[in-house]
Design an enzyme around this catalytic site. Structure first.
Site, short mmCIF file in Angstrom:
data_model
loop_
_atom_site.label_atom_id
_atom_site.label_comp_id
_atom_site.label_asym_id
_atom_site.label_seq_id
_atom_site.Cartn_x
_atom_site.Cartn_y
_atom_site.Cartn_z
N ASN A 27 5.75 2.01 6.89
CA ASN A 27 5.14 0.84 7.16
C ASN A 27 5.60 -0.34 6.35
O ASN A 27 5.25 -0.53 5.26
CB ASN A 27 3.95 1.42 7.54
CG ASN A 27 2.56 0.28 6.45
OD1 ASN A 27 2.39 -0.73 6.54
ND2 ASN A 27 2.19 1.67 5.78
N PHE A 79 -0.59 -6.77 5.77
CA PHE A 79 -1.54 -6.90 5.63
C PHE A 79 -1.33 -8.21 7.41
O PHE A 79 -2.34 -9.61 7.36
CB PHE A 79 -2.13 -8.26 4.40
CG PHE A 79 -2.06 -7.36 2.97
CD1 PHE A 79 -2.92 -5.82 3.29
CD2 PHE A 79 -2.47 -7.68 2.10
CE1 PHE A 79 -2.81 -4.83 1.73
CE2 PHE A 79 -2.02 -6.94 0.84
CZ PHE A 79 -2.99 -5.70 1.12
N SER A 102 -0.45 -2.53 -1.90
CA SER A 102 0.19 -2.59 -0.77
C SER A 102 2.16 -2.54 -1.09
O SER A 102 2.51 -4.07 -2.02
CB SER A 102 0.10 -3.91 0.36
OG SER A 102 1.01 -3.72 1.21
N ASN A 118 3.92 -4.31 0.25
CA ASN A 118 4.40 -4.93 1.72
C ASN A 118 4.05 -6.86 0.87
O ASN A 118 4.15 -7.91 1.90
CB ASN A 118 3.81 -4.45 2.95
CG ASN A 118 4.90 -2.71 2.92
OD1 ASN A 118 5.56 -3.10 3.34
ND2 ASN A 118 3.32 -2.21 4.02
N THR A 119 3.64 -6.56 0.34
CA THR A 119 3.08 -8.19 -0.44
C THR A 119 3.75 -8.99 -1.79
O THR A 119 3.66 -7.61 -2.67
CB THR A 119 1.26 -8.54 0.01
OG1 THR A 119 0.91 -8.15 0.95
CG2 THR A 119 1.31 -9.06 -0.92
N LYS A 146 -7.63 -0.06 -5.39
CA LYS A 146 -6.86 0.98 -5.10
C LYS A 146 -5.35 1.09 -5.95
O LYS A 146 -4.80 -0.14 -5.40
CB LYS A 146 -6.27 0.82 -3.32
CG LYS A 146 -5.55 2.05 -2.62
CD LYS A 146 -5.78 2.00 -0.93
CE LYS A 146 -5.13 2.94 -0.73
NZ LYS A 146 -5.44 3.10 1.09
N ASN A 206 -1.91 4.89 -2.80
CA ASN A 206 -1.62 3.85 -1.46
C ASN A 206 -0.02 4.52 -1.18
O ASN A 206 0.09 5.57 -1.98
CB ASN A 206 -1.20 1.83 -1.88
CG ASN A 206 -1.93 1.44 -0.80
OD1 ASN A 206 -0.98 1.72 0.16
ND2 ASN A 206 -2.03 0.44 -0.37
C1 LIG Z 1 0.30 2.01 8.93
C2 LIG Z 1 -0.41 1.69 7.78
C3 LIG Z 1 -1.24 1.01 7.79
C4 LIG Z 1 -1.61 0.57 6.28
N1 LIG Z 1 -2.46 0.04 5.99
C5 LIG Z 1 -3.29 -0.05 5.11
C6 LIG Z 1 -3.97 -1.17 4.54
O1 LIG Z 1 -4.13 -2.76 5.35
N2 LIG Z 1 -4.53 -1.26 3.14
C7 LIG Z 1 -4.43 0.34 2.37
O2 LIG Z 1 -5.15 0.41 1.57
N3 LIG Z 1 -4.11 0.82 2.84
C8 LIG Z 1 -3.18 1.24 4.15
N4 LIG Z 1 -1.94 1.79 4.11
C9 LIG Z 1 -2.77 2.58 3.11
C10 LIG Z 1 -3.29 4.60 3.32
O3 LIG Z 1 -4.66 3.84 3.54
C11 LIG Z 1 -3.04 5.32 3.07
O4 LIG Z 1 -3.89 5.02 1.89
C12 LIG Z 1 -1.83 6.03 2.70
O5 LIG Z 1 -1.42 6.04 4.42
C13 LIG Z 1 -1.61 7.55 2.00
O6 LIG Z 1 -2.48 8.58 2.18
P1 LIG Z 1 -1.81 9.02 4.20
O7 LIG Z 1 -0.70 9.99 3.57
O8 LIG Z 1 -3.30 10.44 4.42
O9 LIG Z 1 -1.29 8.62 5.45
C14 LIG Z 1 -1.58 1.96 5.40
C15 LIG Z 1 -0.78 3.35 6.05
C16 LIG Z 1 -0.30 3.50 7.13
C17 LIG Z 1 0.51 4.31 7.66
#
Ligand SMILES: Cc1cc2nc3c(=O)[nH]c(=O)nc-3n(C[C@H](O)[C@H](O)[C@H](O)COP(=O)(O)O)c2cc1C
Length: 348
Positions: free
Chosen positions: A117, A121, A182, A184-185, A220, A248
């Site tokens: 992704n 934000f 993130s 992405n920022t 995080k 993350n």
């Molecule tokens: C579509 C998407 C959007 C995410 N947006 C955020 C976010 O806004 N803030 C954040 O701290 N992590 C965000 N994450 C990261 C997740 O919170 C998580 O830390 C990460 O996906 C790893 O866990 P997982 O393997 O169980 O997905 C996002 C993940 C995905 C897939």
């Protein structure tokens, strides 16, 4: 039930654009949570075993939480709380609303059980989140709020931007996750640097200390941090008194087929697990029990959750696992944790 999800529901959902499906799920959850009998039925079906744990002064019914990013606008919390979670982390919320990156910006890597992704934000801003939470709280489980930086705010202006977001949302969160990781920022990762992190966290911690109820913070972190960076963050966490969320998403494409190298964004899901666990182990070893740790990255079943708890996390979070395994994931994880706890005779 989870067999049904994987064979039928997931097939159907995966035939549509990922972000479209996600938005539809959140919208449906917003409607369903207003219908009390339906909400109670979902809670009954998804109810997970209790395994009480206290972390950073907060009591959790079980150690499995929803990771940030699933409910960015904090609007579906009542429904999500019914899926067996021990806690929710909502957001990431920025001070001012922002649209995020151009679409498409979410991709499923089905063969790898992963997601890329680059949402950036996208959210409706802190005041909108506060309005939603005003109508949804209190909930029977703790609610953490993840805060981030507006894309148009410079890295030097970040401390003020985060602080203002915190002020708007302070009364609603059980804890605050400070998202500096993130991918992405632009330049966000630079907030991992020692002095920058101190300048970011100092004012947030001082603000909390001046409130009637002092609430805990978790930073995080990225799995892409070199070892020296991990050491610096853990040292500061122990000194200033905040927890860490490891980790993350990753910018690395080492664990997925080369085809995905051209897709920018953060990779989550099964291929993240090894890197996230390696950072978790390192953080736990350096922290020596002084810093509470939440483990995130690649949890798709009970053994993966247990692995993170064994490596030193006190709590864990899921996101991609929920997408691939379905809404009964927490119940299944808790069944496994309960069985292994009984097996080893450890009491909750
Ligand atoms: C579509 C998407 C959007 C995410 N947006 C955020 C976010 O806004 N803030 C954040 O701290 N992590 C965000 N994450 C990261 C997740 O919170 C998580 O830390 C990460 O996906 C790893 O866990 P997982 O393997 O169980 O997905 C996002 C993940 C995905 C897939």
């Amino acid at each position: 039930m989870s067999f049904l999800y994987k064979k039928l529901v997931r097939q159907l959902l995966f035939s549509f654009n990922p972000e479209l499906v996600h938005d539809a799920v959140i919208k449906s959850a917003c409607v369903l949570q207003r219908l009390a009998p339906l909400n109670s039925l979902v809670s009954l079906l998804a109810r997970a075993k209790d395994m009480p744990v206290t972390v950073a002064g907060i009591d959790f019914r079980n150690p499995v939480g929803l990771a940030a990013g699933f409910d960015k606008n904090c609007e579906a919390a009542r429904f999500l709380a019914g899926l067996g979670f021990g806690f929710l982390e909502l957001g990431t919320v920025t001070l001012r609303p922002q649209p995020g990156n151009p679409k498409p910006r979410v991709f499923r890597l089905r063969e790898s059980k992963a997601i890329i992704n680059r949402m950036g934000f996208n959210n409706a801003g802190a005041w909108d989140a506060a309005r939603s939470l005003e109508g949804l709280l209190p909930l029977p489980i703790p609610v953490g709020i993840s805060i981030g930086k507006n894309a148009d705010c410079s890295i030097e202006g970040a401390p003020q931007n985060y602080l203002e977001t915190l002020k708007v949302l302070y009364s609603y969160g059980s804890y605050f996750a400070v998202n500096i990781s993130s991918p992405n920022t632009l330049q966000l990762h630079r907030l991992h640097e020692g002095e920058r992190l101190r300048r970011l966290m100092g004012p947030l911690l001082s603000y909390a200390a001046g409130q009637g109820r002092v609430k805990p913070f978790f930073i995080k972190i990225t799995p892409d941090l070199p070892d020296a960076g991990i050491e610096g963050v853990v040292r500061l966490a122990a000194e200033l008194g905040f927890g860490l969320i490891t980790t993350n998403t990753t910018a690395s494409r080492d664990a997925v087929p080369p085809y995905w190298r051209s897709y920018e964004g953060g990779l989550s899901g099964l291929p993240l697990r090894k890197a996230a666990n390696s950072v978790l182990s390192r953080v736990a070893a350096l922290a020596g029990g002084r810093v509470p740790i939440i483990g995130s990255g690649g949890i798709f079943d009970g053994p993966a959750a247990l692995e993170k708890l064994d490596l030193g996390a006190s709590l864990v979070q899921v996101y991609s696992g929920l997408v691939y395994e379905g809404p009964l994931l927490v119940k299944e994880i808790m069944k496994h944790l309960d069985r292994s706890r009984r097996g080893t005779g450890v009491s909750g």
